[in-house]
Design a protein around this motif. Structure first.
Motif, PDB file in Angstrom:
ATOM      1  N   GLY A 104       0.814  -1.217   0.000  1.00 41.90           N
ATOM      2  CA  GLY A 104       0.000   0.000   0.000  1.00 41.90           C
ATOM      3  C   GLY A 104       0.842   1.259   0.000  1.00 41.90           C
ATOM      4  O   GLY A 104       1.636   1.508  -0.901  1.00 41.90           O
ATOM      5  N   GLY A 105       0.686   2.072   1.049  1.00 45.35           N
ATOM      6  CA  GLY A 105       1.429   3.322   1.154  1.00 45.35           C
ATOM      7  C   GLY A 105       2.786   3.177   1.788  1.00 45.35           C
ATOM      8  O   GLY A 105       3.393   4.180   2.189  1.00 45.35           O
ATOM      9  N   HIS A 106       3.301   1.947   1.884  1.00 42.68           N
ATOM     10  CA  HIS A 106       4.591   1.708   2.535  1.00 42.68           C
ATOM     11  C   HIS A 106       5.579   1.068   1.566  1.00 42.68           C
ATOM     12  O   HIS A 106       5.263   0.083   0.908  1.00 42.68           O
ATOM     13  N   THR A 107       6.756   1.659   1.469  1.00 43.00           N
ATOM     14  CA  THR A 107       7.888   1.023   0.794  1.00 43.00           C
ATOM     15  C   THR A 107       9.082   1.215   1.702  1.00 43.00           C
ATOM     16  O   THR A 107       9.523   2.347   1.925  1.00 43.00           O
ATOM     17  N   GLN A 108       9.592   0.114   2.254  1.00 44.14           N
ATOM     18  CA  GLN A 108      10.644   0.187   3.264  1.00 44.14           C
ATOM     19  C   GLN A 108      11.652  -0.930   3.055  1.00 44.14           C
ATOM     20  O   GLN A 108      11.305  -2.031   2.633  1.00 44.14           O
ATOM     21  N   ASP A 158       5.429   9.266  -2.365  1.00 46.30           N
ATOM     22  CA  ASP A 158       4.616   8.135  -2.810  1.00 46.30           C
ATOM     23  C   ASP A 158       5.377   6.825  -2.678  1.00 46.30           C
ATOM     24  O   ASP A 158       6.571   6.751  -2.972  1.00 46.30           O
ATOM     25  N   ALA A 159       4.672   5.792  -2.251  1.00 44.39           N
ATOM     26  CA  ALA A 159       5.240   4.449  -2.188  1.00 44.39           C
ATOM     27  C   ALA A 159       5.095   3.759  -3.540  1.00 44.39           C
ATOM     28  O   ALA A 159       4.413   4.254  -4.443  1.00 44.39           O
ATOM     29  N   ALA A 160       5.734   2.600  -3.680  1.00 46.22           N
ATOM     30  CA  ALA A 160       5.665   1.866  -4.947  1.00 46.22           C
ATOM     31  C   ALA A 160       4.227   1.492  -5.295  1.00 46.22           C
ATOM     32  O   ALA A 160       3.794   1.621  -6.445  1.00 46.22           O
ATOM     33  N   GLY A 161       3.474   1.015  -4.304  1.00 48.61           N
ATOM     34  CA  GLY A 161       2.081   0.653  -4.555  1.00 48.61           C
ATOM     35  C   GLY A 161       1.255   1.838  -5.008  1.00 48.61           C
ATOM     36  O   GLY A 161       0.404   1.722  -5.894  1.00 48.61           O
ATOM     37  N   GLU A 162       1.507   3.006  -4.404  1.00 50.70           N
ATOM     38  CA  GLU A 162       0.802   4.218  -4.814  1.00 50.70           C
ATOM     39  C   GLU A 162       1.191   4.622  -6.226  1.00 50.70           C
ATOM     40  O   GLU A 162       0.351   5.103  -7.004  1.00 50.70           O
ATOM     41  N   ALA A 163       2.461   4.436  -6.576  1.00 49.40           N
ATOM     42  CA  ALA A 163       2.910   4.764  -7.930  1.00 49.40           C
ATOM     43  C   ALA A 163       2.207   3.882  -8.958  1.00 49.40           C
ATOM     44  O   ALA A 163       1.788   4.359 -10.029  1.00 49.40           O
ATOM     45  N   PHE A 164       2.057   2.601  -8.651  1.00 48.17           N
ATOM     46  CA  PHE A 164       1.317   1.711  -9.537  1.00 48.17           C
ATOM     47  C   PHE A 164      -0.133   2.176  -9.673  1.00 48.17           C
ATOM     48  O   PHE A 164      -0.663   2.317 -10.781  1.00 48.17           O
ATOM     49  N   ASP A 165      -0.794   2.410  -8.534  1.00 47.71           N
ATOM     50  CA  ASP A 165      -2.224   2.736  -8.553  1.00 47.71           C
ATOM     51  C   ASP A 165      -2.501   4.087  -9.203  1.00 47.71           C
ATOM     52  O   ASP A 165      -3.439   4.233 -10.003  1.00 47.71           O
ATOM     53  N   LYS A 166      -1.678   5.103  -8.863  1.00 49.91           N
ATOM     54  CA  LYS A 166      -1.921   6.437  -9.414  1.00 49.91           C
ATOM     55  C   LYS A 166      -1.598   6.490 -10.909  1.00 49.91           C
ATOM     56  O   LYS A 166      -2.303   7.161 -11.681  1.00 49.91           O
ATOM     57  N   SER A 167      -0.549   5.782 -11.312  1.00 51.77           N
ATOM     58  CA  SER A 167      -0.230   5.740 -12.750  1.00 51.77           C
ATOM     59  C   SER A 167      -1.343   5.033 -13.518  1.00 51.77           C
ATOM     60  O   SER A 167      -1.722   5.449 -14.620  1.00 51.77           O
ATOM     61  N   ALA A 168      -1.865   3.973 -12.934  1.00 51.82           N
ATOM     62  CA  ALA A 168      -2.961   3.249 -13.584  1.00 51.82           C
ATOM     63  C   ALA A 168      -4.184   4.144 -13.737  1.00 51.82           C
ATOM     64  O   ALA A 168      -4.864   4.121 -14.773  1.00 51.82           O
ATOM     65  N   LYS A 169      -4.452   4.945 -12.717  1.00 47.14           N
ATOM     66  CA  LYS A 169      -5.597   5.854 -12.792  1.00 47.14           C
ATOM     67  C   LYS A 169      -5.398   6.880 -13.904  1.00 47.14           C
ATOM     68  O   LYS A 169      -6.336   7.225 -14.627  1.00 47.14           O
ATOM     69  N   LEU A 170      -4.161   7.375 -14.057  1.00 49.04           N
ATOM     70  CA  LEU A 170      -3.863   8.326 -15.127  1.00 49.04           C
ATOM     71  C   LEU A 170      -4.083   7.701 -16.506  1.00 49.04           C
ATOM     72  O   LEU A 170      -4.409   8.392 -17.468  1.00 49.04           O
ATOM     73  N   LEU A 171      -3.905   6.385 -16.569  1.00 47.49           N
ATOM     74  CA  LEU A 171      -4.090   5.680 -17.837  1.00 47.49           C
ATOM     75  C   LEU A 171      -5.521   5.182 -18.019  1.00 47.49           C
ATOM     76  O   LEU A 171      -5.815   4.499 -19.002  1.00 47.49           O
ATOM     77  N   ASP A 230      21.693   6.697  -0.870  1.00 43.58           N
ATOM     78  CA  ASP A 230      21.029   6.153   0.318  1.00 43.58           C
ATOM     79  C   ASP A 230      20.033   5.084  -0.117  1.00 43.58           C
ATOM     80  O   ASP A 230      19.966   4.711  -1.285  1.00 43.58           O
ATOM     81  N   LEU A 231      19.249   4.602   0.828  1.00 39.17           N
ATOM     82  CA  LEU A 231      18.304   3.527   0.537  1.00 39.17           C
ATOM     83  C   LEU A 231      16.852   3.991   0.600  1.00 39.17           C
ATOM     84  O   LEU A 231      15.942   3.183   0.723  1.00 39.17           O
ATOM     85  N   ASP A 232      16.652   5.301   0.497  1.00 37.86           N
ATOM     86  CA  ASP A 232      15.297   5.843   0.496  1.00 37.86           C
ATOM     87  C   ASP A 232      14.674   5.748  -0.896  1.00 37.86           C
ATOM     88  O   ASP A 232      15.369   5.569  -1.899  1.00 37.86           O
ATOM     89  N   PHE A 233      13.355   5.901  -0.923  1.00 35.77           N
ATOM     90  CA  PHE A 233      12.591   5.804  -2.165  1.00 35.77           C
ATOM     91  C   PHE A 233      11.780   7.078  -2.380  1.00 35.77           C
ATOM     92  O   PHE A 233      11.419   7.775  -1.429  1.00 35.77           O
ATOM     93  N   SER A 234      11.457   7.348  -3.638  1.00 36.73           N
ATOM     94  CA  SER A 234      10.574   8.463  -3.986  1.00 36.73           C
ATOM     95  C   SER A 234       9.947   8.150  -5.341  1.00 36.73           C
ATOM     96  O   SER A 234      10.665   7.978  -6.324  1.00 36.73           O
ATOM     97  N   PHE A 235       8.620   8.059  -5.370  1.00 30.00           N
ATOM     98  CA  PHE A 235       7.955   7.734  -6.630  1.00 30.00           C
ATOM     99  C   PHE A 235       6.998   8.818  -7.105  1.00 30.00           C
ATOM    100  O   PHE A 235       6.322   8.642  -8.118  1.00 30.00           O
TER     101      PHE A 235
END
Length: 346
Positions: free
Chosen positions: A141-145, A164-177, A210-215
């Protein structure tokens, strides 16, 4: 000892029965799950109030179903576990209230469980359970750790998403499409028909050191590309989906490998809904095989939220002696609850 687990943190109602065994990992006796996806589709996302009401309708029938499958009676339950957080407050309160009511009626102890710890420990229910220590990639979901895990309740945060987490990136990109809800699985299915190299999309923080994420930036890039395509979007939608998935997966894989190298470990656990992604599994398996690294996943039907992971986490915490279930029937929930906070107090 039999542990009944109840999961109600978002849009899935899960109930399961797990039995602890001397000198062995707990065993899953039965589990049942109801997904609210169809109900929320009309709104393009989860409606918290509707989610809470549906949990109320589903949780007790699912508990009866699980007990019947396991050939057990309610009186056979020794501990009732529930998701205390993080999640939607109203949804969490349903599971917590039912669990504490059952515990009080049975005069049995109850235990509130961290949702992400459930995901983290869910691969111990698989046919190929991991061993401590390991690196954990939590993509739920909203967690990527990324975490170092030295044992039950011994978690060190190495990196996490800053937006944004990875799951949010998938869901929001899908909505844009225009792919509807839930978007992540729909985008992944469409991506199988496209060219992952068709569009040059950013890999945020890939070389940050570093090991942080940003989507969030990736989502913006997908929006920009979709606007550029205009009327041609329908013809190129599969290519854009494949390029989006490739960007997300590359970041997850390379950051995971970096975490393994920095910690000097040779075992990784991938847990959470995104852990079911086909491309992520293929690429991570291939890269880890080159390095002699073992990769562990939950069974596919246990990647999404479920009661089995809650019962399992409760059982493992009690077996490890880091927590004791108690006959206390007042409760609270924690919609926001960092996983590494479990290290401070059992």
């Amino acid at each position: 000892m039999k542990v009944l687990g109840i999961e109600s943190s978002c849009d899935e109602t899960g109930v399961a029965l797990v039995e602890t065994r001397p000198a062995a990992a707990p065993a899953l006796l039965a589990h049942a799950l109801h997904s609210q996806v169809e109900m929320h589709q009309a709104y393009g996302g989860v409606v918290p109030e509707l989610a809470s009401r549906d949990h109320i309708r589903r949780v007790l029938p699912l508990a009866q179903q699980v007990l019947a499958q396991a050939g057990c009676q309610l009186s056979d339950v020794d501990v009732v576990a529930y998701t205390r957080g993080p999640g939607l407050a109203g949804a969490l309160l349903v599971g917590a209230g039912v669990a504490c009511a059952l515990g009080a009626a049975l005069a049995k102890p109850v235990l509130g469980v961290h949702h992400l710890e459930g995901h983290l420990l869910s691969p111990f229910l698989s046919a190929d359970p991991p061993e401590f220590p390991f690196i954990a990639l939590l993509v739920s979901g909203g967690h990527t750790q990324l975490m170092r895990v030295d044992g039950v309740g011994r978690y060190e945060m190495l990196g996490e998403t800053i937006d944004d987490a990875a799951g949010e990136a998938f869901d929001k990109s899908a909505k844009l499409l225009g792919l509807g809800y839930p978007g992540g699985p729909a985008l992944s299915r469409l991506a199988q028909q496209g060219d992952p190299t068709a569009f040059k999309l950013p890999r945020p923080l890939l070389r940050s050191g570093d090991l942080d994420f940003s989507f969030a930036g990736l989502k913006t890039a997908v929006l920009t590309q979709a606007k550029k395509l205009g009327e041609d979007l329908d013809e190129r939608k599969a290519d854009l989906a494949a390029s989006t998935e490739a960007a997300i997966v590359e970041v997850l894989v390379k950051k995971s490998l970096a975490a393994l190298e920095r910690q000097g470990l040779h075992r990784i656990v991938v847990a959470g809904g995104v852990g079911a992604n086909r491309l992520l599994r293929e690429q991570l398996n291939a890269e880890c095989a080159k390095r002699g690294v073992r990769v562990h996943y939950p069974e596919l039907d246990l990647c999404t939220d479920n009661g089995a992971m809650i019962a399992m986490a409760a059982a493992m915490r009690m077996q490890a002696g880091v927590e004791r279930a108690a006959p206390r029937y007042s409760f609270d929930v924690k919609p926001r609850w960092p996983l590494d906070a479990l290290n401070a107090a059992p």
